[in-house]
Design a protein around this motif. Structure first.
Motif, PDB file in Angstrom:
ATOM      1  N   GLY A   1      -7.529   5.318 -14.538  1.00  0.00           N
ATOM      2  CA  GLY A   1      -7.118   6.617 -14.019  1.00  0.00           C
ATOM      3  C   GLY A   1      -8.270   7.567 -13.740  1.00  0.00           C
ATOM      4  N   ALA A   2      -7.966   8.868 -13.848  1.00  0.00           N
ATOM      5  CA  ALA A   2      -8.924   9.910 -13.488  1.00  0.00           C
ATOM      6  C   ALA A   2     -10.241   9.842 -14.276  1.00  0.00           C
ATOM      7  N   PRO A   3     -10.220   9.526 -15.591  1.00  0.00           N
ATOM      8  CA  PRO A   3     -11.501   9.451 -16.314  1.00  0.00           C
ATOM      9  C   PRO A   3     -12.450   8.394 -15.733  1.00  0.00           C
ATOM     10  N   ILE A   4     -11.909   7.222 -15.382  1.00  0.00           N
ATOM     11  CA  ILE A   4     -12.734   6.183 -14.771  1.00  0.00           C
ATOM     12  C   ILE A   4     -13.229   6.647 -13.405  1.00  0.00           C
ATOM     13  N   TYR A   5     -12.331   7.264 -12.654  1.00  0.00           N
ATOM     14  CA  TYR A   5     -12.706   7.767 -11.323  1.00  0.00           C
ATOM     15  C   TYR A   5     -13.844   8.778 -11.439  1.00  0.00           C
ATOM     16  N   ASP A   6     -13.737   9.720 -12.364  1.00  0.00           N
ATOM     17  CA  ASP A   6     -14.766  10.751 -12.516  1.00  0.00           C
ATOM     18  C   ASP A   6     -16.107  10.136 -12.924  1.00  0.00           C
ATOM     19  N   THR A   7     -16.064   9.125 -13.788  1.00  0.00           N
ATOM     20  CA  THR A   7     -17.295   8.452 -14.204  1.00  0.00           C
ATOM     21  C   THR A   7     -17.944   7.736 -13.025  1.00  0.00           C
ATOM     22  N   LEU A   8     -17.132   7.030 -12.240  1.00  0.00           N
ATOM     23  CA  LEU A   8     -17.657   6.325 -11.072  1.00  0.00           C
ATOM     24  C   LEU A   8     -18.256   7.298 -10.061  1.00  0.00           C
ATOM     25  N   LEU A   9     -17.586   8.427  -9.861  1.00  0.00           N
ATOM     26  CA  LEU A   9     -18.092   9.424  -8.917  1.00  0.00           C
ATOM     27  C   LEU A   9     -19.425   9.998  -9.400  1.00  0.00           C
TER      28      LEU A   9
ATOM     29  N   VAL B   1      -5.804  11.658   5.574  1.00  0.00           N
ATOM     30  CA  VAL B   1      -5.637  10.197   5.492  1.00  0.00           C
ATOM     31  C   VAL B   1      -4.268   9.956   4.871  1.00  0.00           C
ATOM     32  N   LEU B   2      -3.335   9.480   5.670  1.00  0.00           N
ATOM     33  CA  LEU B   2      -1.923   9.488   5.278  1.00  0.00           C
ATOM     34  C   LEU B   2      -1.419   8.184   4.682  1.00  0.00           C
ATOM     35  N   THR B   3      -2.071   7.063   4.976  1.00  0.00           N
ATOM     36  CA  THR B   3      -1.550   5.766   4.531  1.00  0.00           C
ATOM     37  C   THR B   3      -2.689   4.874   4.046  1.00  0.00           C
ATOM     38  N   GLY B   4      -2.305   3.706   3.522  1.00  0.00           N
ATOM     39  CA  GLY B   4      -3.294   2.685   3.169  1.00  0.00           C
ATOM     40  C   GLY B   4      -3.884   2.792   1.790  1.00  0.00           C
ATOM     41  N   TYR B   5      -3.247   3.558   0.894  1.00  0.00           N
ATOM     42  CA  TYR B   5      -3.784   3.734  -0.452  1.00  0.00           C
ATOM     43  C   TYR B   5      -3.418   2.555  -1.348  1.00  0.00           C
ATOM     44  N   ARG B   6      -4.385   2.063  -2.109  1.00  0.00           N
ATOM     45  CA  ARG B   6      -4.118   1.000  -3.063  1.00  0.00           C
ATOM     46  C   ARG B   6      -3.397   1.570  -4.285  1.00  0.00           C
ATOM     47  N   PRO B   7      -2.499   0.805  -4.875  1.00  0.00           N
ATOM     48  CA  PRO B   7      -1.864   1.271  -6.114  1.00  0.00           C
ATOM     49  C   PRO B   7      -2.840   1.170  -7.284  1.00  0.00           C
ATOM     50  N   ILE B   8      -2.475   1.761  -8.404  1.00  0.00           N
ATOM     51  CA  ILE B   8      -3.261   1.607  -9.624  1.00  0.00           C
ATOM     52  C   ILE B   8      -3.382   0.116  -9.943  1.00  0.00           C
ATOM     53  N   SER B   9      -4.598  -0.322 -10.241  1.00  0.00           N
ATOM     54  CA  SER B   9      -4.862  -1.757 -10.335  1.00  0.00           C
ATOM     55  C   SER B   9      -5.760  -2.089 -11.523  1.00  0.00           C
ATOM     56  N   THR B  10      -5.696  -3.353 -11.956  1.00  0.00           N
ATOM     57  CA  THR B  10      -6.645  -3.869 -12.926  1.00  0.00           C
ATOM     58  C   THR B  10      -7.981  -4.098 -12.230  1.00  0.00           C
ATOM     59  N   TYR B  11      -9.012  -4.394 -13.015  1.00  0.00           N
ATOM     60  CA  TYR B  11     -10.304  -4.619 -12.383  1.00  0.00           C
ATOM     61  C   TYR B  11     -10.275  -5.851 -11.490  1.00  0.00           C
ATOM     62  N   ARG B  12      -9.459  -6.866 -11.846  1.00  0.00           N
ATOM     63  CA  ARG B  12      -9.343  -8.063 -11.002  1.00  0.00           C
ATOM     64  C   ARG B  12      -8.686  -7.715  -9.666  1.00  0.00           C
TER      65      ARG B  12
ATOM     66  N   LEU C   1       0.826  -1.201   0.000  1.00  0.00           N
ATOM     67  CA  LEU C   1       0.000   0.000   0.000  1.00  0.00           C
ATOM     68  C   LEU C   1       0.865   1.258   0.000  1.00  0.00           C
ATOM     69  N   LEU C   2       0.283   2.353  -0.439  1.00  0.00           N
ATOM     70  CA  LEU C   2       1.016   3.597  -0.643  1.00  0.00           C
ATOM     71  C   LEU C   2       0.645   4.625   0.419  1.00  0.00           C
ATOM     72  N   ASP C   3       1.544   5.602   0.615  1.00  0.00           N
ATOM     73  CA  ASP C   3       1.191   6.728   1.468  1.00  0.00           C
ATOM     74  C   ASP C   3       0.566   7.828   0.606  1.00  0.00           C
ATOM     75  N   PHE C   4       0.124   8.893   1.258  1.00  0.00           N
ATOM     76  CA  PHE C   4      -0.622   9.931   0.552  1.00  0.00           C
ATOM     77  C   PHE C   4       0.169  10.525  -0.611  1.00  0.00           C
ATOM     78  N   LYS C   5       1.417  10.882  -0.368  1.00  0.00           N
ATOM     79  CA  LYS C   5       2.175  11.603  -1.400  1.00  0.00           C
ATOM     80  C   LYS C   5       2.517  10.726  -2.600  1.00  0.00           C
ATOM     81  N   ASN C   6       2.484   9.403  -2.423  1.00  0.00           N
ATOM     82  CA  ASN C   6       2.781   8.488  -3.532  1.00  0.00           C
ATOM     83  C   ASN C   6       1.535   7.860  -4.144  1.00  0.00           C
ATOM     84  N   SER C   7       0.379   8.262  -3.665  1.00  0.00           N
ATOM     85  CA  SER C   7      -0.867   7.723  -4.201  1.00  0.00           C
ATOM     86  C   SER C   7      -1.215   8.433  -5.509  1.00  0.00           C
ATOM     87  N   PRO C   8      -2.084   7.838  -6.334  1.00  0.00           N
ATOM     88  CA  PRO C   8      -2.498   8.490  -7.576  1.00  0.00           C
ATOM     89  C   PRO C   8      -3.076   9.874  -7.297  1.00  0.00           C
ATOM     90  N   PRO C   9      -2.725  10.866  -8.088  1.00  0.00           N
ATOM     91  CA  PRO C   9      -3.162  12.246  -7.819  1.00  0.00           C
ATOM     92  C   PRO C   9      -4.674  12.400  -7.679  1.00  0.00           C
TER      93      PRO C   9
END
Length: 234
Positions: free
Chosen positions: A69-77, A25-36, A9-17
């Motif tokens: 990335g961000a386009p998928i995130y924006d659509t989900l939101l 929330v400083l820790t526990g971020y998942r890295p960029i991942s496939t749907y699986r 897992l990643l910290d805040f500064k290394n997580s996807p923008p």
């Protein structure tokens, strides 16, 4: 990697923008991942784990770190906000119907007005650029419901005497949940301590779930009351 260990897992500064929306929330971020790999995150602990399991619609929180990335995130939101608006809209229709039960013309106008306001709210919610603006998207719907509640309180509106208290509790819980979320409480006062559990977004989810339960109970009270009520001129 098996289902129960997960990636590093990643910290805040290394997580996807696009996931850096809560600096407390400083820790526990998942890295960029496939749907699986996003699906695998159902089975190991990370900072969205609690959000996934306290949310009625899990797709936003489950797939927000998808490799799209961000386009998928924006659509989900956008879909997530649409779902929230849909609950707000459909949940209020029985309240409008029963409050204005004896005023058919006013009831039709109120239904149309609320649907139009809800459509405007959907547009505001899915295009909002911040949590504050998203919360503001629901103001007009809340004000409309408040007018209905005042009609009941003054005796001009119809409905079960018990349901009004339940509906007021519903809206208070929803409002408090939204305020907790935009205020980033309690993690604001202790960054890093609430990365996994009991942060503002999880608290909001729980309060929204409770709010929906009060809506359900209020609607049941009204429907029970309706079985034995007839308008004076009927």
């Amino acid at each position: 990697m098996d289902y129960f260990t997960g990636p590093k897992l990643l910290d805040f500064k290394n997580s996807p923008p696009h996931l850096q929306f809560n600096k407390f929330v400083l820790t526990g971020y998942r890295p960029i991942s496939t749907y699986r790999d996003c699906l695998r995150s159902l089975f190991y602990l990370h900072n969205e784990f609690g959000n996934i399991y306290t949310h009625g619609s899990v797709f936003y929180h489950l797939f927000m770190n998808h490799e799209g990335g961000a386009p998928i995130y924006d659509t989900l939101l956008s879909f997530d906000m649409f779902g929230v608006c849909l609950v707000n809209t459909l949940g209020a229709l029985p309240i409008i119907h029963i409050t204005l039960l004896c005023y058919p013309s006013s009831r039709r106008v109120a239904m149309l007005a609320y649907l139009l306001l809800s459509g405007y709210g959907v547009h505001r919610a899915v295009t909002a650029q911040s949590n504050v603006h998203r919360l503001q998207s629901f103001v007009w719907q809340a004000m409309f419901r408040f007018i209905l509640f005042m009609l009941r309180l003054t005796g001009a509106g119809r409905g079960s005497p018990t349901s009004l208290r339940l509906y007021l509790t519903m809206d208070i819980l929803a409002l408090l949940g939204g305020l907790v979320n935009i205020s980033r409480l309690p993690e604001r006062f202790s960054p890093g301590r609430f990365d996994y559990w009991f942060n503002s977004h999880q608290i909001m989810h729980i309060m929204v779930i409770l709010s929906i339960m009060y809506l359900h109970w209020g609607t049941l009270e009204d429907l029970t009351w309706l079985k034995g009520y007839h308008c004076p001129d009927e």
